[in-house]
Design an enzyme around this catalytic site. Sequence first.
Site, PDB file in Angstrom:
ATOM      1  N   ASP A   9       1.541  49.658 -40.861  1.00 47.97           N
ATOM      2  CA  ASP A   9       1.633  48.244 -40.512  1.00 47.97           C
ATOM      3  C   ASP A   9       2.717  47.649 -41.421  1.00 47.97           C
ATOM      4  OD1 ASP A   9       0.844  45.625 -39.552  1.00 47.97           O
ATOM      5  OD2 ASP A   9      -0.122  45.350 -41.494  1.00 47.97           O
ATOM      6  N   ASP A  11       3.454  43.693 -42.146  1.00 42.22           N
ATOM      7  CA  ASP A  11       3.070  42.508 -42.922  1.00 42.22           C
ATOM      8  C   ASP A  11       1.817  42.793 -43.751  1.00 42.22           C
ATOM      9  OD1 ASP A  11       5.073  40.839 -41.691  1.00 42.22           O
ATOM     10  OD2 ASP A  11       3.778  40.634 -39.943  1.00 42.22           O
TER      11      ASP A  11
HETATM   12  C1  BG6 Z   1       1.308  40.580 -37.676  1.00 43.53           C
HETATM   13  C2  BG6 Z   1       0.675  39.593 -38.634  1.00 43.53           C
HETATM   14  O1  BG6 Z   1       1.931  41.605 -38.390  1.00 43.53           O
HETATM   15  O2  BG6 Z   1       2.269  39.913 -36.862  1.00 43.53           O
HETATM   16  C3  BG6 Z   1       0.067  38.438 -37.864  1.00 43.53           C
HETATM   17  O3  BG6 Z   1      -0.333  40.270 -39.382  1.00 43.53           O
HETATM   18  C4  BG6 Z   1       1.147  37.773 -37.014  1.00 43.53           C
HETATM   19  O4  BG6 Z   1      -0.507  37.515 -38.759  1.00 43.53           O
HETATM   20  C5  BG6 Z   1       1.747  38.830 -36.081  1.00 43.53           C
HETATM   21  O5  BG6 Z   1       0.591  36.725 -36.247  1.00 43.53           O
HETATM   22  C6  BG6 Z   1       2.865  38.275 -35.202  1.00 43.53           C
HETATM   23  O6  BG6 Z   1       3.969  37.955 -36.010  1.00 43.53           O
HETATM   24  P1  BG6 Z   1       5.288  37.225 -35.531  1.00 43.53           P
HETATM   25  O7  BG6 Z   1       6.244  37.507 -36.670  1.00 43.53           O
HETATM   26  O8  BG6 Z   1       5.724  37.861 -34.250  1.00 43.53           O
HETATM   27  O9  BG6 Z   1       4.977  35.790 -35.378  1.00 43.53           O
HETATM   28 MG    MG Z   2      -0.802  43.484 -41.755  1.00 45.96          MG
END
Ligand code: BG6
Ligand code: MG
Length: 212
Positions: A9, A11
């Site tokens: 993963d 984030d």
């Molecule tokens: C995930 C995060 O990696 O990405 C979520 O953990 C987030 O919290 C999701 O909502 C979507 O991210 P983005 O950058 O497309 O808004």
């Molecule tokens: Mg994550």
Amino acid sequence: MKTKGVIFDLDGVLCSTDEYHYLAWKTLAEKLGIENFTRADNARQRGVSRMESLEVVLEKSGKAYSSEEKLRFADYKNEIYKEMLQNMSPSDLSTDVRHTLETLSAKGIKTAVGSSSKNTPAILARLGLSNFFDAVADGNDITRSKPDPEVFLLAASRLSLLPADCIVVEDAESGVDAGLAGGFRVAALGDALKCGKATYALDTLSDLLKIL
Ligand code: BG6
Ligand code: MG
């Protein structure tokens, strides 16, 4: 069981952008008059798509918003979030993460990213990792976000590996569920440890090197 690939993963696992997500959603919540948006709410946003994450914020608003308004709110949050990403550089890759990635690569273990985020390519570029991984599957490629296993199954197929040959690394309960649903072994970090469902528990990412 021999591990041929690791799917990370992004984030909250490879970098601390999970904190930026929280701060940007908090800013939106306050703009909408929601003062009680908490870190516990934010934990439920981990791993799920942008629009599903918005719903977690709006649960506390007590108001009904149109689809157009919701899209504007999500765009507003994403602009704040992207502004925060501007400060990122390869120095945001921790020594522990760098060591883990380099060791896996030296051992001939394939690596991939499996993230729900549509900002994945921009973040990997900021970290200097655009060309590092053998495969990337992200929010731009999928229609169902975690806990659906789609993103991890796509990453494994882009690695030409079976789920049983790969470990998924996650900081979110939704991601642990997604990995297990896809037939992967799952290593949990941080927030994901609380659910107690993962195959392995890691204190830091490099603990992964002990379970290969
Ligand atoms: C995930 C995060 O990696 O990405 C979520 O953990 C987030 O919290 C999701 O909502 C979507 O991210 P983005 O950058 O497309 O808004
Ligand atoms: Mg994550």
